[in-house]
Design a protein around this motif. Structure first.
Motif, PDB file in Angstrom:
ATOM      1  N   ARG A 161      -3.077 -67.869  44.418  1.00 41.58           N
ATOM      2  CA  ARG A 161      -4.013 -67.813  43.296  1.00 41.58           C
ATOM      3  C   ARG A 161      -3.285 -67.308  42.061  1.00 41.58           C
ATOM      4  O   ARG A 161      -2.656 -66.248  42.099  1.00 41.58           O
ATOM      5  N   PHE A 162      -3.349 -68.072  40.973  1.00 45.80           N
ATOM      6  CA  PHE A 162      -2.764 -67.695  39.690  1.00 45.80           C
ATOM      7  C   PHE A 162      -3.916 -67.421  38.731  1.00 45.80           C
ATOM      8  O   PHE A 162      -4.740 -68.312  38.484  1.00 45.80           O
ATOM      9  N   THR A 163      -3.990 -66.202  38.190  1.00 39.60           N
ATOM     10  CA  THR A 163      -5.039 -65.827  37.253  1.00 39.60           C
ATOM     11  C   THR A 163      -4.407 -65.342  35.964  1.00 39.60           C
ATOM     12  O   THR A 163      -3.584 -64.420  35.984  1.00 39.60           O
ATOM     13  N   ASN A 164      -4.814 -65.937  34.837  1.00 34.06           N
ATOM     14  CA  ASN A 164      -4.316 -65.483  33.547  1.00 34.06           C
ATOM     15  C   ASN A 164      -4.974 -64.148  33.234  1.00 34.06           C
ATOM     16  O   ASN A 164      -6.208 -64.029  33.267  1.00 34.06           O
ATOM     17  N   ASP A 165      -4.167 -63.141  32.917  1.00 33.96           N
ATOM     18  CA  ASP A 165      -4.678 -61.794  32.698  1.00 33.96           C
ATOM     19  C   ASP A 165      -5.578 -61.691  31.470  1.00 33.96           C
ATOM     20  O   ASP A 165      -6.486 -60.869  31.432  1.00 33.96           O
ATOM     21  N   SER A 166      -5.368 -62.519  30.460  1.00 38.65           N
ATOM     22  CA  SER A 166      -6.161 -62.451  29.228  1.00 38.65           C
ATOM     23  C   SER A 166      -7.462 -63.228  29.323  1.00 38.65           C
ATOM     24  O   SER A 166      -8.492 -62.780  28.824  1.00 38.65           O
ATOM     25  N   THR A 167      -7.439 -64.407  29.942  1.00 41.73           N
ATOM     26  CA  THR A 167      -8.621 -65.276  29.938  1.00 41.73           C
ATOM     27  C   THR A 167      -9.396 -65.258  31.254  1.00 41.73           C
ATOM     28  O   THR A 167     -10.558 -65.661  31.278  1.00 41.73           O
ATOM     29  N   GLY A 168      -8.749 -64.854  32.354  1.00 39.44           N
ATOM     30  CA  GLY A 168      -9.398 -64.900  33.657  1.00 39.44           C
ATOM     31  C   GLY A 168      -9.393 -66.285  34.275  1.00 39.44           C
ATOM     32  O   GLY A 168      -9.884 -66.477  35.381  1.00 39.44           O
ATOM     33  N   HIS A 169      -8.860 -67.286  33.570  1.00 46.89           N
ATOM     34  CA  HIS A 169      -8.784 -68.651  34.103  1.00 46.89           C
ATOM     35  C   HIS A 169      -7.527 -68.809  34.953  1.00 46.89           C
ATOM     36  O   HIS A 169      -6.566 -68.056  34.812  1.00 46.89           O
ATOM     37  N   GLY A 170      -7.535 -69.844  35.800  1.00 48.42           N
ATOM     38  CA  GLY A 170      -6.360 -70.111  36.619  1.00 48.42           C
ATOM     39  C   GLY A 170      -6.639 -71.152  37.672  1.00 48.42           C
ATOM     40  O   GLY A 170      -7.507 -72.017  37.502  1.00 48.42           O
ATOM     41  N   MET A 171      -5.921 -71.056  38.777  1.00 42.75           N
ATOM     42  CA  MET A 171      -6.080 -72.016  39.875  1.00 42.75           C
ATOM     43  C   MET A 171      -5.668 -71.370  41.180  1.00 42.75           C
ATOM     44  O   MET A 171      -4.918 -70.397  41.211  1.00 42.75           O
ATOM     45  N   VAL A 172      -6.185 -71.950  42.263  1.00 39.30           N
ATOM     46  CA  VAL A 172      -5.741 -71.639  43.613  1.00 39.30           C
ATOM     47  C   VAL A 172      -5.071 -72.901  44.116  1.00 39.30           C
ATOM     48  O   VAL A 172      -5.642 -73.992  44.040  1.00 39.30           O
ATOM     49  N   ILE A 173      -3.844 -72.763  44.613  1.00 38.66           N
ATOM     50  CA  ILE A 173      -3.072 -73.936  45.019  1.00 38.66           C
ATOM     51  C   ILE A 173      -2.602 -73.802  46.457  1.00 38.66           C
ATOM     52  O   ILE A 173      -2.238 -72.718  46.919  1.00 38.66           O
ATOM     53  N   SER A 174      -2.670 -74.908  47.192  1.00 38.56           N
ATOM     54  CA  SER A 174      -2.073 -75.056  48.522  1.00 38.56           C
ATOM     55  C   SER A 174      -1.729 -76.527  48.667  1.00 38.56           C
ATOM     56  O   SER A 174      -2.122 -77.341  47.825  1.00 38.56           O
ATOM     57  N   VAL A 175      -1.027 -76.898  49.714  1.00 34.26           N
ATOM     58  CA  VAL A 175      -0.679 -78.315  49.876  1.00 34.26           C
ATOM     59  C   VAL A 175      -1.923 -79.155  50.149  1.00 34.26           C
ATOM     60  O   VAL A 175      -1.915 -80.357  49.913  1.00 34.26           O
ATOM     61  N   GLU A 176      -3.011 -78.511  50.581  1.00 34.23           N
ATOM     62  CA  GLU A 176      -4.249 -79.233  50.842  1.00 34.23           C
ATOM     63  C   GLU A 176      -5.010 -79.561  49.571  1.00 34.23           C
ATOM     64  O   GLU A 176      -5.865 -80.439  49.553  1.00 34.23           O
ATOM     65  N   GLY A 177      -4.718 -78.848  48.459  1.00 33.65           N
ATOM     66  CA  GLY A 177      -5.420 -79.149  47.223  1.00 33.65           C
ATOM     67  C   GLY A 177      -5.316 -78.035  46.202  1.00 33.65           C
ATOM     68  O   GLY A 177      -4.648 -77.028  46.402  1.00 33.65           O
ATOM     69  N   VAL A 178      -6.012 -78.249  45.071  1.00 31.88           N
ATOM     70  CA  VAL A 178      -5.992 -77.322  43.952  1.00 31.88           C
ATOM     71  C   VAL A 178      -7.423 -77.106  43.481  1.00 31.88           C
ATOM     72  O   VAL A 178      -8.199 -78.061  43.399  1.00 31.88           O
ATOM     73  N   GLU A 179      -7.769 -75.856  43.197  1.00 30.93           N
ATOM     74  CA  GLU A 179      -9.087 -75.538  42.680  1.00 30.93           C
ATOM     75  C   GLU A 179      -8.924 -74.713  41.424  1.00 30.93           C
ATOM     76  O   GLU A 179      -8.265 -73.655  41.436  1.00 30.93           O
ATOM     77  N   GLY A 180      -9.476 -75.185  40.327  1.00 25.70           N
ATOM     78  CA  GLY A 180      -9.391 -74.462  39.058  1.00 25.70           C
ATOM     79  C   GLY A 180     -10.590 -73.561  38.853  1.00 25.70           C
ATOM     80  O   GLY A 180     -11.651 -73.769  39.425  1.00 25.70           O
ATOM     81  N   PHE A 181     -10.417 -72.549  38.024  1.00 23.82           N
ATOM     82  CA  PHE A 181     -11.527 -71.660  37.671  1.00 23.82           C
ATOM     83  C   PHE A 181     -11.348 -71.134  36.259  1.00 23.82           C
ATOM     84  O   PHE A 181     -10.307 -71.249  35.670  1.00 23.82           O
TER      85      PHE A 181
END
Length: 181
Positions: A161-181
């Motif tokens: 999970r990558f979360t931008n510290d300023s905006t709270g946006h990011g993504m969760v990544i695995s070889v099965e897929g990607v989910e943005g938030f």
């Protein structure tokens, strides 16, 4: 007089040929062929030795800035390069975005070819790409929390999970897929 140059030539050839021959006693030996690639060490940054946090906080709302936490990964020329513990995903981070490459099992097509890369901007915009990060000096992550160039990285066995510290946006990544938030 013609016999002198002929005799001299014969003697010179005999001396030359005699000097080119030699015999060495013994048995020739060599090491067996090895069909493995040579191993050249790749310098990698050392891992921080701080302990992981005792609990993981719930994800912040997209409007609330998230304080960074975890072991700090130092950038090289403004970038941090990481790879997951499994080695299946490699990423580069800078202050504006995170870009990762992996052999995704269900990636969308980009120009008729399945995407092998994805990136997320600090505003949460996700785009699929084709490319190769090349020979990056990636730090292999353990399953814990890290901080790098304004992003918090929560590495786990089920994804990163990558979360931008300023905006709270990011993504969760695995070889099965990607989910943005």
């Amino acid at each position: 007089m013609k016999t002198r140059p002929v005799i001299a030539g014969v003697l010179a050839c005999t001396a030359l040929l005699g000097g080119c021959q030699s015999t060495v006693e013994g048995t020739a030996t060599r090491t067996p062929d090895s069909f493995t690639e040579p191993n050249f060490p790749t310098p990698r940054p050392s891992r921080p030795t701080t302990a992981p946090p005792s609990s993981i906080d719930p994800p912040p709302s997209p409007t609330a800035p998230r304080p960074s936490g975890g072991a700090v990964l130092q950038p090289r020329n403004g970038y941090v390069f990481i790879q997951t513990k499994s080695g299946k995903t490699r990423c580069q981070l800078d202050e504006q975005e995170v870009g990762c490459e992996a052999a995704f099992t269900n990636a969308p097509d980009v120009d008729g070819t399945p995407a092998n890369g994805v990136r997320v901007s600090s505003s949460g915009e996700i785009s699929w790409v084709l490319g190769n990060l090349g020979a990056i000096p990636a730090v292999t992550l353990d399953y814990r929390t890290y901080s790098a160039v304004g992003w918090t990285i929560d590495a786990g066995a089920d994804g990163t999970r990558f979360t931008n510290d300023s905006t709270g946006h990011g993504m969760v990544i695995s070889v099965e897929g990607v989910e943005g938030f």
